[in-house]
Design a protein around this motif. Structure first.
Motif, short mmCIF file in Angstrom:
data_model
loop_
_atom_site.label_atom_id
_atom_site.label_comp_id
_atom_site.label_asym_id
_atom_site.label_seq_id
_atom_site.Cartn_x
_atom_site.Cartn_y
_atom_site.Cartn_z
N THR A 1 0.81 -1.04 -8.12
CA THR A 1 -0.50 -0.42 -7.89
C THR A 1 -0.38 1.09 -7.85
OG1 THR A 1 -1.36 -2.35 -6.71
CG2 THR A 1 -2.43 -0.25 -6.28
N CYS B 1 -8.32 0.75 -1.29
CA CYS B 1 -8.23 -0.66 -1.66
C CYS B 1 -9.55 -1.22 -2.19
CB CYS B 1 -7.76 -1.47 -0.46
SG CYS B 1 -7.60 -3.24 -0.75
N GLU C 1 -5.66 -7.26 2.47
CA GLU C 1 -4.39 -6.64 2.88
C GLU C 1 -3.28 -7.65 2.61
OE1 GLU C 1 -4.19 -6.00 7.09
OE2 GLU C 1 -5.07 -7.95 7.57
#
Length: 600
Positions: A515, A528, A566
């Protein structure tokens, strides 16, 4: 050596025998103030006997439970043995336990005393002690903070391990002469992928049987030297490390060094230069990813050698070796594999994977790098090791090897794996109903589905209770699909569902390093939630899922996926301390999101 293990009446007796044989040799090692320091077998034996007498002096008697809360360190081993040498039962607890977790274990076990290593670990423990009111004594290892109150008395570790060691040894010898293999050694609370943890009653004979079976593998397949070293990394409160990382080394007279944690594991391996390690598949997946990325960055010859090594090992695993592969192996042994082995200390004989299924592709990778990776199988209720791959029997990456010495295994009509032998627990603590469900006619019902191959090796397909049965009645093994997903560089973690549904959907945690590189390529920083809304980002992950789908059957394909908020972790209770996902916790949190995938 095996005869010593077979004839031992209990774990303390075996330890003291080894300590007498090796009194001045190093036994337990840990890093203190940046320097590796060791204590000898004799020093450890003296402390075990003194602490045992200290516990006895507090009024603890045969069968009393003592809770042990500590990170991996020499005092963990000493405390565990001392508790048993006092005639008591060890109740290990994870360092990640919350106050609620401690309340359950203390209340269920009725522990009369607690040994805790640090003030930090005592913080969630102390309120649990006062809430339950069962513990009468607390023994901090590092420092005394005055934790007494009510009926709780605080005792300094340093005081309990001082005194006349010879007199303490005589008292311990007399006491352990009354402890047999069938007596309970410890209550290992299963971390549980679902429901409240249950206390597994492991008797001395179960652990000794496991240690003998594992020692048999080491002796026959690798041989043992006077300088065998284990690097202890997994939590000692987990049955796998407790037996494989503590009592197996004791049984074979090896040294035990304690890792400083995941962040320093790589450097610890190079410093300690272990010969044996027990680890879980998740760690192998992480190490594989790191090695691949490092080699890919080097490019050129290093990249070509890695690709060549993988080709050779894949043909070997498939039984399709070509003429000339032997020559290529010798070339790789000179140019590639020594560099990889050096990252593991240069002396590693074998790494044993257990605790969860290992993706065969991961096993093939480490074989290609010249490292012997043995996959084992078992569960806390079986000591915990039932079987293990053995080089002499031929390692099949899709199997967990033949049963250990002294273990019987059979396959039930519905495909469930059953095992019998001294390794089987004596039941769950204060839970006769669950005990009857788990053990019938002496056979432990593992809850795993599998079969034997033509060489007597066990092949596991999935957990019986985790098996997905779609709305058409097709069975899908989720761990197989999840394992393939997490081998993709874009995907760090995954869980798939689809029970009573028309198709499989997944919850995905993208790989953090991938990422970061993706964001750098965009020359932007995203949080996120922003990332999850970007079509380009989701399409990149979709491409990884599509690659996996090409290797899956129609019913196994992941048709839709959603992102998790998460990573799954121990702290958010979405993984067990042995790094297995807790499906029920994840479903509770993301159930609506996953259900929405069937409506989209």
């Amino acid at each position: 050596m095996l005869s010593d293990i077979d004839s031992a009446n209990n774990l303390v007796e075996l330890f003291l025998k080894r300590a007498d044989e090796r009194r001045d040799r190093p036994f337990l090692g840990a890093k203190r103030a940046g320097v590796w320091q060791t204590i000898t077998w004799g020093e450890a034996a003296d402390q075990v006997c003194l602490l045992a007498q200290g516990l006895h002096g507090l009024g603890l008697r045969h069968g009393d439970r003592v809770c042990l809360v500590s990170e991996n360190r020499p005092e963990w081993c000493i405390a565990d043995l001392a508790i048993m040498a006092a005639g008591c039962i060890t109740v290990p607890a994870y360092t990640t336990n919350t106050e609620r977790d401690h309340v359950h274990i203390l209340d269920n076990s009725g522990a009369r005393a607690v040994i805790v290593s640090t003030d930090r670990l005592a913080q969630p423990l102390i309120p649990a002690i006062f809430r339950t009111g069962v513990a009468e004594h607390i023994i901090p290892i590092d420092e005394v903070r005055g934790y007494q109150g009510g009926n709780l008395a605080c005792h300094a570790w340093s005081q309990l391990v001082s005194g006349d060691a010879a007199a303490a040894r005589r008292a311990v010898d007399a006491r352990i002469a009354t402890i047999g293999r069938s007596d309970t050694a410890c209550l290992i609370y299963t971390s549980g992928t679902g429901g409240a943890p249950r206390g597994v009653k492991q008797h001395h004979g179960a652990i000794l049987c496991n240690a003998a079976g594992a020692a048999d593998v080491l002796l026959d397949d690798f041989g043992l030297s006077e300088d065998e070293r284990f690097l202890s990394f997994l939590p000692l409160s987990h049955a796998y490390e407790h037996t494989g990382g503590q009592y197996l080394p004791i049984a074979v007279g090896a040294q035990i060094y304690y890792s400083e944690g995941l962040e320093k594991l790589a450097s610890n391996i190079e410093e300690v230069r272990p010969t044996l390690m027990v680890v879980v598949p998740r760690l192998f997946e992480v190490l594989r990813t790191r090695i691949i990325k490092q080699i890919e960055k080097q490019g050129g010859l290093a990249q070509r050698l890695m690709d060549l090594a993988l080709d050779v090992s894949e043909r070997k695993a498939a039984g399709k070796r070509r003429f000339g592969d032997g020559l290529l192996d010798r070339m790789l042994d000179r140019l590639l594999r020594p560099k990889i082995r050096n990252r593991f200390g240069g002396r590693i004989k074998a790494m044993v994977s257990g605790g969860a299924p290992l993706n065969p592709e991961v096993g093939i990778f480490f074989d290609a790098m010249g490292l012997t990776l043995l996959q084992g199988y078992g569960q806390t209720e079986a000591g915990p090791v039932i079987s293990c791959n053995r080089p002499r029997a031929g390692i099949a990456m899709d199997s967990v090897g033949p049963p250990l010495r002294g273990v019987e295994v059979k396959i039930a009509e519905d495909g469930e794996i059953l095992c019998r032998g001294e390794l089987v627990m004596h039941g769950y603590w204060q839970n006769d109903a669950e005990t009857r469900r788990a053990i019938a006619d002496g056979w432990l019902h593992t809850g795993d589905i599998g079969h034997f191959d033509d060489k007597g090796r066990i092949i596991i397909t999935d957990r019986k209770k985790d098996m997905i049965v779609n709305d058409k009645g097709d069975n899908v093994a989720p761990q197989k699909v999840e394992g393939m997903l997490t081998l993709q560089p874009e995907i760090g973690q995954a869980m798939v569902v689809g029970d009573k549904r028309p198709y499989i959907v997944g919850l995905i945690v993208p790989d953090a390093e991938w990422t970061l590189e993706w964001c750098r390529a965009q020359d932007k920083t995203f949080d996120c939630k922003q990332l999850q809304q970007l079509p380009a980002y989701k399409n990149a992950v979709r491409a990884a899922v599509d690659r996996v789908n090409k290797e899956l059957s129609v019913v196994e394909k992941v048709r839709q996926f959603a992102f998790a908020d998460e990573p799954f972790g121990i702290e958010n209770e979405e993984m067990t301390p042995s790094m297995k996902i807790r499906r029920h916790k994840i479903r509770d949190r993301y159930g609506d999101r996953l259900d929405g995938l069937y409506r989209s």
